[in-house]
Design a protein around this motif. Structure first.
Motif, PDB file in Angstrom:
ATOM      1  N   GLY A 103       0.822  -1.079  -0.038  1.00  0.00           N
ATOM      2  CA  GLY A 103      -0.006  -0.119   0.000  1.00  0.00           C
ATOM      3  C   GLY A 103       0.839   1.256   0.038  1.00  0.00           C
ATOM      4  N   PRO A 104       0.267   2.366  -0.277  1.00  0.00           N
ATOM      5  CA  PRO A 104       0.874   3.826  -0.250  1.00  0.00           C
ATOM      6  C   PRO A 104       1.333   4.019   0.894  1.00  0.00           C
ATOM      7  N   LEU A 105       2.514   4.819   1.012  1.00  0.00           N
ATOM      8  CA  LEU A 105       3.251   5.256   2.256  1.00  0.00           C
ATOM      9  C   LEU A 105       2.993   6.964   2.299  1.00  0.00           C
ATOM     10  N   TYR A 106       3.023   7.315   3.502  1.00  0.00           N
ATOM     11  CA  TYR A 106       3.017   8.812   3.732  1.00  0.00           C
ATOM     12  C   TYR A 106       4.489   9.077   3.571  1.00  0.00           C
ATOM     13  N   PHE A 141       6.159   6.527   5.736  1.00  0.00           N
ATOM     14  CA  PHE A 141       5.473   6.155   7.033  1.00  0.00           C
ATOM     15  C   PHE A 141       4.475   5.291   6.675  1.00  0.00           C
ATOM     16  N   THR A 142       4.168   4.283   7.150  1.00  0.00           N
ATOM     17  CA  THR A 142       2.854   3.587   7.169  1.00  0.00           C
ATOM     18  C   THR A 142       1.636   4.309   7.553  1.00  0.00           C
ATOM     19  N   SER A 143       1.839   5.426   8.375  1.00  0.00           N
ATOM     20  CA  SER A 143       0.403   6.087   8.662  1.00  0.00           C
ATOM     21  C   SER A 143       0.797   7.490   8.823  1.00  0.00           C
ATOM     22  N   GLY A 169       6.389  16.292  13.004  1.00  0.00           N
ATOM     23  CA  GLY A 169       5.801  17.408  13.431  1.00  0.00           C
ATOM     24  C   GLY A 169       4.488  17.742  12.555  1.00  0.00           C
ATOM     25  N   THR A 170       3.567  18.436  13.026  1.00  0.00           N
ATOM     26  CA  THR A 170       2.203  18.699  12.101  1.00  0.00           C
ATOM     27  C   THR A 170       2.442  19.553  10.865  1.00  0.00           C
ATOM     28  N   GLY A 171       3.389  20.300  10.955  1.00  0.00           N
ATOM     29  CA  GLY A 171       3.552  21.315   9.866  1.00  0.00           C
ATOM     30  C   GLY A 171       4.347  20.635   8.631  1.00  0.00           C
ATOM     31  N   GLN A 172       4.606  19.319   8.566  1.00  0.00           N
ATOM     32  CA  GLN A 172       5.397  18.399   7.558  1.00  0.00           C
ATOM     33  C   GLN A 172       4.189  18.272   6.414  1.00  0.00           C
ATOM     34  N   ALA A 173       4.738  18.685   5.293  1.00  0.00           N
ATOM     35  CA  ALA A 173       3.775  18.463   4.253  1.00  0.00           C
ATOM     36  C   ALA A 173       4.020  16.899   3.659  1.00  0.00           C
ATOM     37  N   TRP A 174       3.151  16.059   3.134  1.00  0.00           N
ATOM     38  CA  TRP A 174       3.521  14.880   2.759  1.00  0.00           C
ATOM     39  C   TRP A 174       2.571  14.500   1.376  1.00  0.00           C
ATOM     40  N   ILE A 175       2.957  13.191   0.662  1.00  0.00           N
ATOM     41  CA  ILE A 175       2.264  12.957  -0.329  1.00  0.00           C
ATOM     42  C   ILE A 175       2.013  11.417  -0.266  1.00  0.00           C
ATOM     43  N   ARG A 176       1.121  10.750  -0.774  1.00  0.00           N
ATOM     44  CA  ARG A 176       1.002   9.297  -0.842  1.00  0.00           C
ATOM     45  C   ARG A 176       1.561   8.817  -2.140  1.00  0.00           C
ATOM     46  N   THR A 191      19.429   4.716  -2.892  1.00  0.00           N
ATOM     47  CA  THR A 191      19.056   3.265  -2.923  1.00  0.00           C
ATOM     48  C   THR A 191      18.381   2.786  -1.753  1.00  0.00           C
ATOM     49  N   THR A 192      18.551   3.589  -0.843  1.00  0.00           N
ATOM     50  CA  THR A 192      17.845   3.110   0.710  1.00  0.00           C
ATOM     51  C   THR A 192      16.416   3.577   0.734  1.00  0.00           C
ATOM     52  N   VAL A 193      15.399   2.909   1.227  1.00  0.00           N
ATOM     53  CA  VAL A 193      14.170   3.617   1.484  1.00  0.00           C
ATOM     54  C   VAL A 193      13.965   3.138   3.138  1.00  0.00           C
ATOM     55  N   THR A 194      13.629   3.954   3.956  1.00  0.00           N
ATOM     56  CA  THR A 194      13.390   3.662   5.304  1.00  0.00           C
ATOM     57  C   THR A 194      12.080   3.994   5.584  1.00  0.00           C
ATOM     58  N   ILE A 195      11.292   2.683   6.183  1.00  0.00           N
ATOM     59  CA  ILE A 195      10.102   2.733   6.339  1.00  0.00           C
ATOM     60  C   ILE A 195       9.803   2.786   8.040  1.00  0.00           C
ATOM     61  N   ASP A 196       9.155   3.858   8.297  1.00  0.00           N
ATOM     62  CA  ASP A 196       8.951   4.074   9.685  1.00  0.00           C
ATOM     63  C   ASP A 196       9.978   4.331  10.608  1.00  0.00           C
ATOM     64  N   PRO A 197      10.734   5.155  10.347  1.00  0.00           N
ATOM     65  CA  PRO A 197      12.236   5.395  11.218  1.00  0.00           C
ATOM     66  C   PRO A 197      11.561   5.458  12.863  1.00  0.00           C
TER      67      PRO A 197
END
Length: 128
Positions: free
Chosen positions: A19-22, A49-51, A60-67, A83-89
């Protein structure tokens, strides 16, 4: 356990979430640009991020994001050599404070009393 991959399976069994990530973004010259981060070893990494709650907790709340799906995120960052993708650091450090104007030097602080060299030599003797 053997990892099974099937061409017709839309979600093959792999270590990445389905599924899509944030994905955190920043403003760029032509719209939004994916933000890149550094791993603890200093390598560049894309982050997803998964959520939305996880993204807000970390950045933080001011961070813009896309899916974006993880393969799309990889495709966007691969031409940059990332080449690295970090999921939910689990941890992110705060951004450094912006450099402000130089603070003018205050009044000179008077130096303490001079210590004679003989006193320094006596106190530096090894007593072991």
């Amino acid at each position: 356990m053997e990892q099974l991959l099937y061409g017709e399976d839309p979600e093959p069994s792999d270590r990445f979430p389905a599924g899509p990530l944030y994905v955190p973004v920043r403003p760029g010259p032509s719209g939004s640009v994916v933000r890149l981060f550094r791993t603890p070893l200093g390598d560049r990494s894309a982050v997803g991020f998964t959520s939305a709650r996880g993204l807000v907790a970390a950045l933080g709340t001011g961070q813009a994001w896309i899916r974006l799906a993880e393969p799309a995120l990889r495709a966007l960052t691969a031409p940059l050599g990332v080449t690295t993708v970090t999921i939910d650091p689990p941890f992110t450090a705060c951004a450094p404070a912006p450099a402000g104007p130089a603070v003018p030097a205050g009044p000179a602080v008077p130096a303490g009393p001079a210590v004679p060299a003989a006193a320094l030599a006596a106190s530096a003797r090894w007593t072991g």
